[in-house]
Design a protein around this motif. Sequence first.
Motif, short mmCIF file in Angstrom:
data_model
loop_
_atom_site.label_atom_id
_atom_site.label_comp_id
_atom_site.label_asym_id
_atom_site.label_seq_id
_atom_site.Cartn_x
_atom_site.Cartn_y
_atom_site.Cartn_z
N GLY A 190 0.81 -1.21 0.00
CA GLY A 190 0.00 0.00 0.00
C GLY A 190 0.84 1.26 0.00
O GLY A 190 0.59 2.19 -0.77
N ALA A 191 1.86 1.29 0.85
CA ALA A 191 2.72 2.47 0.92
C ALA A 191 3.42 2.72 -0.41
O ALA A 191 3.47 3.85 -0.89
N LEU A 192 3.95 1.66 -1.02
CA LEU A 192 4.70 1.82 -2.27
C LEU A 192 3.80 2.11 -3.47
O LEU A 192 4.18 2.84 -4.37
N VAL A 193 2.60 1.54 -3.48
CA VAL A 193 1.68 1.82 -4.58
C VAL A 193 1.19 3.26 -4.51
O VAL A 193 1.16 3.96 -5.52
N ILE A 194 0.82 3.74 -3.34
CA ILE A 194 0.39 5.13 -3.21
C ILE A 194 1.58 6.04 -3.47
O ILE A 194 1.47 7.02 -4.18
N GLY A 195 2.71 5.70 -2.89
CA GLY A 195 3.97 6.34 -3.22
C GLY A 195 4.11 7.81 -2.89
O GLY A 195 4.92 8.51 -3.49
N ARG A 196 3.35 8.30 -1.97
CA ARG A 196 3.48 9.70 -1.54
C ARG A 196 4.07 9.71 -0.13
O ARG A 196 3.86 8.78 0.65
N PRO A 197 4.78 10.79 0.22
CA PRO A 197 5.29 10.88 1.59
C PRO A 197 4.16 10.72 2.61
O PRO A 197 3.06 11.24 2.41
N LEU A 198 4.43 9.97 3.63
CA LEU A 198 3.51 9.66 4.73
C LEU A 198 2.42 8.67 4.34
O LEU A 198 1.45 8.49 5.09
N SER A 199 2.54 8.01 3.21
CA SER A 199 1.56 7.00 2.80
C SER A 199 1.42 5.90 3.84
O SER A 199 0.31 5.51 4.21
N ALA A 200 2.54 5.38 4.31
CA ALA A 200 2.52 4.29 5.29
C ALA A 200 1.87 4.74 6.60
O ALA A 200 1.08 3.99 7.20
N THR A 201 2.17 5.95 7.02
CA THR A 201 1.60 6.46 8.27
C THR A 201 0.09 6.64 8.15
O THR A 201 -0.66 6.25 9.05
N ILE A 202 -0.36 7.18 7.03
CA ILE A 202 -1.80 7.40 6.84
C ILE A 202 -2.55 6.08 6.81
O ILE A 202 -3.57 5.92 7.49
N ILE A 203 -2.04 5.12 6.05
CA ILE A 203 -2.68 3.80 5.98
C ILE A 203 -2.73 3.16 7.36
O ILE A 203 -3.76 2.63 7.79
N SER A 204 -1.62 3.23 8.07
CA SER A 204 -1.55 2.60 9.40
C SER A 204 -2.48 3.25 10.41
O SER A 204 -3.14 2.57 11.19
N VAL A 205 -2.53 4.57 10.40
CA VAL A 205 -3.37 5.28 11.37
C VAL A 205 -4.85 4.98 11.11
O VAL A 205 -5.61 4.73 12.06
N ILE A 206 -5.26 4.99 9.86
CA ILE A 206 -6.67 4.68 9.55
C ILE A 206 -7.00 3.25 9.97
O ILE A 206 -8.02 3.00 10.61
N ALA A 207 -6.11 2.30 9.65
CA ALA A 207 -6.33 0.91 10.06
C ALA A 207 -6.35 0.81 11.59
O ALA A 207 -7.17 0.07 12.16
N GLY A 208 -5.47 1.56 12.25
CA GLY A 208 -5.43 1.55 13.71
C GLY A 208 -6.68 2.11 14.35
O GLY A 208 -7.15 1.62 15.38
N LEU A 209 -7.23 3.16 13.74
CA LEU A 209 -8.48 3.72 14.26
C LEU A 209 -9.62 2.72 14.13
O LEU A 209 -10.42 2.57 15.06
N ILE A 210 -9.69 2.05 12.99
CA ILE A 210 -10.73 1.03 12.81
C ILE A 210 -10.53 -0.11 13.81
O ILE A 210 -11.47 -0.57 14.45
N TYR A 211 -9.27 -0.54 13.96
CA TYR A 211 -8.96 -1.63 14.89
C TYR A 211 -9.32 -1.24 16.33
O TYR A 211 -9.81 -2.06 17.10
N SER A 212 -9.07 0.03 16.69
CA SER A 212 -9.36 0.50 18.04
C SER A 212 -10.84 0.38 18.40
O SER A 212 -11.17 0.20 19.57
#
Length: 181
Positions: free
Chosen positions: A47-69
Amino acid sequence: MAVQRRSVSLDLSLISMFSVLLFISSLFTKYTSGYGAIFYAIFLLTGALVIGRPLSATIISVIAGLIYSLQSQLFLLMLGTFFIRGLVLDLIFIPTRAYERARSENPGRSLMAISMISMVLSGFMAGIYQYFFLVLFLGKLVDFGAFIVSTIFLVSIISNIIAAYIVVKYLLPKLRSHGWL
């Protein structure tokens, strides 16, 4: 040749898709006692490499983390694990230009090495947060002892190396051939 940028709506759709995949794989990891962690690593890195924008990994992770929470007994305390995982990836990917390397025709071994190191460090730092903060400091999770914790860290290291290898060696070339990179 000029680099063609994707539309913002496509990037938002990709962020949504990879965040949900990350959430689902985190549930799979939880219910398989960590054995599904390789899927989590594959979805995060891809996901981070396909989106390929700075902070891609952080954004994906935070959204997944919010859902998980929302389904976790620890609620927002688990968000830290997700946030650290994505942030460490970005803190390595941005200065090493990993996002740009992933888009190149021949990213070479450098992207493989950067991805492996980043994934191992991000998994290690997330594990450190979880163990020292949630287990030892807050006492919210069970402390299984040094041997089991060490084994979990070792399995995490191996899973993250394998995931990085699979993504860079096999998935990225396929995605590139179909125009996703």
